[in-house]
Design an enzyme around this catalytic site. Structure first.
Site, PDB file in Angstrom:
ATOM      1  N   HIS A 197     -15.485  -2.407  15.571  1.00 45.69           N
ATOM      2  CA  HIS A 197     -14.212  -2.367  14.379  1.00 45.69           C
ATOM      3  C   HIS A 197     -14.062  -4.029  14.230  1.00 45.69           C
ATOM      4  O   HIS A 197     -14.252  -4.204  12.776  1.00 45.69           O
ATOM      5  CB  HIS A 197     -12.985  -2.263  15.352  1.00 45.69           C
ATOM      6  CG  HIS A 197     -11.887  -2.348  14.347  1.00 45.69           C
ATOM      7  ND1 HIS A 197     -10.718  -2.271  14.905  1.00 45.69           N
ATOM      8  CD2 HIS A 197     -11.633  -1.992  13.131  1.00 45.69           C
ATOM      9  CE1 HIS A 197      -9.674  -2.067  13.963  1.00 45.69           C
ATOM     10  NE2 HIS A 197     -10.334  -2.112  12.655  1.00 45.69           N
ATOM     11  N   HIS A 218     -14.243  -6.436  10.102  1.00 48.13           N
ATOM     12  CA  HIS A 218     -13.107  -7.574   9.905  1.00 48.13           C
ATOM     13  C   HIS A 218     -13.876  -8.746   9.557  1.00 48.13           C
ATOM     14  O   HIS A 218     -13.894  -9.553   8.419  1.00 48.13           O
ATOM     15  CB  HIS A 218     -12.280  -7.547  10.819  1.00 48.13           C
ATOM     16  CG  HIS A 218     -11.215  -6.496  10.852  1.00 48.13           C
ATOM     17  ND1 HIS A 218      -9.879  -6.676  10.075  1.00 48.13           N
ATOM     18  CD2 HIS A 218     -11.204  -4.940  11.096  1.00 48.13           C
ATOM     19  CE1 HIS A 218      -9.302  -5.652  10.234  1.00 48.13           C
ATOM     20  NE2 HIS A 218     -10.048  -4.571  10.706  1.00 48.13           N
ATOM     21  N   ASN A 242     -11.781   2.743  12.237  1.00 47.99           N
ATOM     22  CA  ASN A 242     -10.425   2.430  12.361  1.00 47.99           C
ATOM     23  C   ASN A 242      -9.447   3.454  12.595  1.00 47.99           C
ATOM     24  O   ASN A 242      -8.624   3.593  13.297  1.00 47.99           O
ATOM     25  CB  ASN A 242     -10.067   1.268  11.110  1.00 47.99           C
ATOM     26  CG  ASN A 242      -8.590   1.023  11.380  1.00 47.99           C
ATOM     27  OD1 ASN A 242      -8.174  -0.044  12.299  1.00 47.99           O
ATOM     28  ND2 ASN A 242      -7.634   1.410  10.686  1.00 47.99           N
ATOM     29  N   HIS A 289     -15.350   0.878   7.849  1.00 49.41           N
ATOM     30  CA  HIS A 289     -14.025   0.300   8.476  1.00 49.41           C
ATOM     31  C   HIS A 289     -13.216   1.708   8.646  1.00 49.41           C
ATOM     32  O   HIS A 289     -12.531   1.879   9.762  1.00 49.41           O
ATOM     33  CB  HIS A 289     -13.414  -0.713   7.465  1.00 49.41           C
ATOM     34  CG  HIS A 289     -12.075  -0.983   8.187  1.00 49.41           C
ATOM     35  ND1 HIS A 289     -10.872  -0.581   7.694  1.00 49.41           N
ATOM     36  CD2 HIS A 289     -11.608  -1.828   9.183  1.00 49.41           C
ATOM     37  CE1 HIS A 289     -10.001  -0.905   8.423  1.00 49.41           C
ATOM     38  NE2 HIS A 289     -10.392  -1.771   9.242  1.00 49.41           N
ATOM     39  N   ILE A 345      -6.204  -3.208   6.969  1.00 46.35           N
ATOM     40  CA  ILE A 345      -5.449  -3.093   8.074  1.00 46.35           C
ATOM     41  C   ILE A 345      -6.269  -3.234   9.333  1.00 46.35           C
ATOM     42  O   ILE A 345      -7.451  -3.232   9.378  1.00 46.35           O
ATOM     43  CB  ILE A 345      -4.774  -1.777   8.141  1.00 46.35           C
ATOM     44  CG1 ILE A 345      -3.688  -1.603   9.228  1.00 46.35           C
ATOM     45  CG2 ILE A 345      -5.679  -0.684   8.416  1.00 46.35           C
ATOM     46  CD1 ILE A 345      -2.479  -2.760   8.855  1.00 46.35           C
TER      47      ILE A 345
END
Length: 885
Positions: free
Chosen positions: A541, A546, A736, A732, A885
């Site tokens: 993740h 990110h 997520n 993602h 997010i």
């Protein structure tokens, strides 16, 4: 009262000016010159992030004093010989009706008129300069010119904050929504294009302020807080061979007093960390996100909350205690400590933590994994299925050799090869030999051994007591996976160089058994799940979506003009990424932050992710390449797109490949519109600068790696952009938005283990035998870690109510070029077809892994393109365009 004052003020303006709006002239005064009518859509400051009536009133005062908002057209046709042949400038025109337009107190757009004199020397406008002489900033969404002589309608997409002019040392310029390669840009606009990129790069010095529009790089040197003591010191990530890391956005804050290499931190609860203003959350997203910050406050309230618990304040005594988090909440007595909790947070946020009756705290939505069956999560089938369709479906590998071997250096770590033998697994191979099972691709492994063994000695010096695990699974005839052995390993007590000390656990002969063997097996699965939870959060993740995407965001804004077609292609996939990453560094992945408190590697978490980054390779992030590398797919010309899955019912891969190929086709069609040949790729100066900066700056610790594509061909450009979009959107989404559905119930996905496997003859073993549920709960994540962890993933798993999904754009006029618009329409149509196919497969009983014993349909890669309502929440479906997010 403030609105009444504004209305009175407007009436005074009308009395003394004799007109309804500042700047309105009669037809006689205007003469006979032709006019260009325009509309400007913006959002005033007072209706967005702030309820700032003062700003609105002051702006009206400035307007009355002649300090308005002006726009000046720039010609795309005719150059000015006195200004280096840059596009000629038209006469400044001012927004009309600012004083008499009262913006609503709720978030809304306001449209203003603007009228330009048509000057033949301007020809067709290709850009405009905007100057804000007001007191406060506003958000400029778009400008549209109607009936431009010789052209017609021209639309400018702006989506940018415009601060008062004194904040800038340059003009704010916006270009029409047509894309140009640098070499095809009208000569009149080239210098404006180049200067805008220079402005966005900044000068690399000084602390950056909210109105600065600077994109620049920095190391991850802001996670620790050495001024608070040694417990808060953390290694700088990036800039070294020991701890390489992708770069993050620079803030320019001063160094700490005790360590000049570390950047000083903001106060704990501050969310005002610098990112370029246009990268910050919109008003709706920020409102949604405030709950995230609130949940993090739980860590401050822990001492107060503990006093309200039962006689075992840090433990769940029964599984019903855990279920009460969703069915009833934790009951709070009316005691002084409750007032402490109430007073510790702002009143307007209190409802997120304490319900309106004041009696329940931290009641969570029921996770999907429990909604249909509250015990199915315990089954071996569900345990295996979640490796294919759960929150971390990207780590399972097809077993290539037996016993599994380690890649750790034996001179440092001794013998780390697996101790699993044929005797352990033979009875569960369905009559196959190990050799035949491997040849027929029936054996699979979830192997976190090497990743964790390097840190296990240090991790286990904390309150954590965990292992490095290997889990073997066998593919059954019905397409499901059966776990057949779990190896739990510890470093040798005499030192790492002596190798691993391992134990192997196998399932009971009958899964329905409830004896000690079954209890031990459930614990073994829990230890493996703890490993997988940590790797998921840190690697799958955070690192692989990110962190690795942020350098692309920065480089794109520094090196690719908004006029560049690749900027237009990629920009939607960068929305909110810098902001969410900045907030993560502030309250999530920092020293003592939420992640360190809730995931087992604790203070070594980010350092461990840096070691894993050493093996990160961009081409391997392509889904087909990843599946082949993990042995989960093989090239096969007889299958669609030349790839055959080893496990036919692998929901993440099945849906993911459909999405991947749709993205790849869209990107290829789009790029072909602007790059007719490979030479046009090589000759694109901005593109080549962008690619050089990504490799040498953004991912600068890996700049010497030979695997980087050279960016010499259209195929390399297509592949690279497809990977970027895939990682930012679908990958993602897959890792997520399933967090709360599966890990919202911590026993299913525990993040910490607090004691080792009980040994026969000990009191702990006796308790496991007599009261297995209590022993299980004492082993996994403690009560208050659970509250904090579940609070976090509840927020991270929510879609924002203003989310923009794959196949959607925030405006239909994102480009004036028809061929890309047509290609995007085909992309949308394909995504809708994929949506329908996913729903059909989820209903098909043949595909047992798509729903599983817990009856949770696999929808994490359901695009949600056809849903225009943009409803947020814990939907467990939808692929947002970006890491938002």
């Amino acid at each position: 009262m403030c609105l009444r004052l504004m209305m009175m003020f407007n009436k005074l303006v009308e009395r003394f000016t004799g007109q309804n709006q500042i700047g309105e002239l009669t037809d006689d005064q205007m003469g006979v010159r032709r006019k260009i009518k325009g509309s400007v859509v913006l959002m005033k400051k007072n209706v967005l992030d702030f309820n700032d009536i003062h700003a609105s009133l002051m702006d009206r005062v400035h307007e009355l004093l002649g300090k308005g908002v002006s726009l000046q057209l720039i010609s795309a046709d005719n150059g000015d010989p006195e200004n280096g042949l840059q596009g000629r400038l038209g006469t400044a025109a001012f927004l009309e009706e600012w004083i008499t337009t009262i913006a609503p107190l709720t978030a809304n757009e306001t449209s203003f008129k603007v009228t330009f004199d048509h000057e033949e020397a301007i020809g067709v406008p290709g850009a405009f300069i905007i100057k804000n002489s007001h007191h406060s900033e506003f958000y400029l969404k778009s400008v549209t010119l109607e009936d431009v002589p010789g052209h017609g309608r021209i639309h400018f997409i702006c989506n940018s904050w415009i601060y008062p002019a004194h904040r800038y040392k340059y003009d704010r310029i916006f270009f029409a929504n047509k894309a140009y390669l640098p070499c095809n840009t009208p000569e009149t606009l080239r210098k404006y294009r180049e200067e805008e990129l220079v402005n966005l790069r900044g000068n690399g010095s000084a602390e950056l302020k909210e109105w600065d529009r600077v994109y620049d790089y920095a190391y991850y040197n802001d996670l620790g807080d050495p001024d608070k003591g040694r417990d808060y010191e953390r290694a700088v990530l990036g800039g070294s061979t020991d701890y390489p890391y992708p770069r993050r956005g620079r803030t320019g804050r001063a160094p700490t007093k005790n360590d000049p290499k570390s950047e000083s931190r903001l106060p704990l609860l501050s969310l005002d960390i610098y990112v370029p203003r246009d990268e910050r959350f919109g008003h709706i997203k920020m409102s949604d996100f405030l709950a995230y910050a609130l949940k993090s406050l739980v860590q401050i309230l822990i001492p107060e909350l503990k006093a309200l618990s039962d006689s075992t304040p840090n433990e769940f005594d029964t599984f019903q205690d855990v279920l009460n988090l969703y069915e009833g909440g934790i009951q709070l007595p009316d005691v002084p400590t409750l007032n402490t909790v109430r007073n510790a947070i702002p009143l307007h946020m209190l409802k997120e933590l304490i319900r309106t009756d004041g009696e329940q705290i931290l009641k969570f939505p029921m996770p999907q994994v429990l909604q249909e069956d509250k015990s199915a999560w315990r089954t071996d089938e569900e345990f295996g299925r979640e490796m294919l369709a759960g929150v971390n479906p990207v780590c399972i590998n097809c077993l290539q050799e037996f016993p599994p071997t380690s890649k750790l250096d034996p001179k440092v770590y001794g013998n780390q090869n697996s101790s699993i033998t044929e005797k352990h697994i033979k009875k569960n191979l369905g009559g196959l030999t190990i050799e035949k099972a491997i040849k027929n691709k029936k054996l699979f492994i979830l192997d976190h051994h090497d990743t964790l063994m390097r840190y296990l000695t240090r991790i286990n010096t904390t309150t954590t007591k965990t292992y490095a695990s290997r889990t073997l699974l066998c593919l059954k005839p019905d397409g499901t996976l059966k776990p057949i052995a779990i190896e739990l390993s510890l470093p040798h007590p005499d030192g790492d160089q002596h190798g691993a000390v391992s134990k192997v656990f196998t399932p009971p002969e009958h899964e329905q058994e409830h004896g000690i063997e079954s209890s031990v097996w459930q614990l073994a699965k829990a230890y493996a799940a703890v490993n997988d939870s940590g790797v998921h959060q840190l690697i799958s993740h955070w690192l692989n979506t990110h962190a690795v995407i942020e350098p692309f965001v920065i480089a794109t804004n520094r090196q690719l003009s908004v006029l560049h077609p690749i900027h237009k292609l990629l920009h939607p996939h960068f929305r909110d990424t810098m902001n969410i990453n900045a907030l993560a560094r502030q309250i999530l992945i920092n020293a003592g932050g939420v992640l360190e408190r809730t995931v087992f590697p604790a203070k070594f978490a980010m350092e461990m992710s840096a070691v894993v980054y050493k093996d990160w390779v961009l081409p391997d992030q392509a889904l087909p390449a990843d599946l082949i590398k993990r042995g989960m797919a093989v090239p096969d010309s007889n299958h669609p797109n030349g790839l055959r899955l080893v496990i036919e019912d692998y929901p993440y891969a099945v849906d993911g490949l459909e999405i991947w190929w749709a993205i790849e086709t869209w990107v290829r069609d789009y790029c072909s519109s602007y790059y007719p040949t490979d030479d046009s790729v090589r000759g694109d100066s901005e593109l080549q600068s962008w690619w050089t900066e990504i490799r040498t700056e953004g991912h600068g610790d890996k700049k010497d790696e030979a695997w980087w594509p050279k960016m010499h061909t259209r195929a390399e450009l297509t592949q690279t952009c497809t990977i970027i979009i895939w990682v930012a959107s679908a990958l993602h989404a897959a890792v997520n938005f399933g967090q709360y559905p599966y890990a919202g119930f911590l026993p299913n996905r525990p993040t910490v283990s607090r004691q080792f496997m009980p040994e026969p003859g000990t009191a702990e073993y006796a308790e496991l035998e007599s009261n297995p549920d209590t022993a299980f709960l004492k082993t996994i994540t403690a009560q208050f870690q659970t509250l904090l962890g579940v609070s976090l993933i509840e927020i991270l798993s929510r879609h924002s109510s203003d989310e923009v999904y794959l196949g959607q754009r925030d405006t239909p006029e994102w480009t004036a070029d028809q061929e890309p618009l047509d290609a995007f329409g085909r992309f949308r149509t394909k995504l809708v077809e994929i949506e329908n196919k996913i729903l059909e497969m989820n209903e098909d009983k043949r595909w047992r892994n798509r729903v599983g014993p817990v009856k949770v349909p696999y929808t994490l890669l359901y695009p949600n393109t056809s849903d225009y309502t943009r409803v947020g929440g814990l939907t467990g479906r939808g692929i947002p365009n970006s890491v938002s997010i």
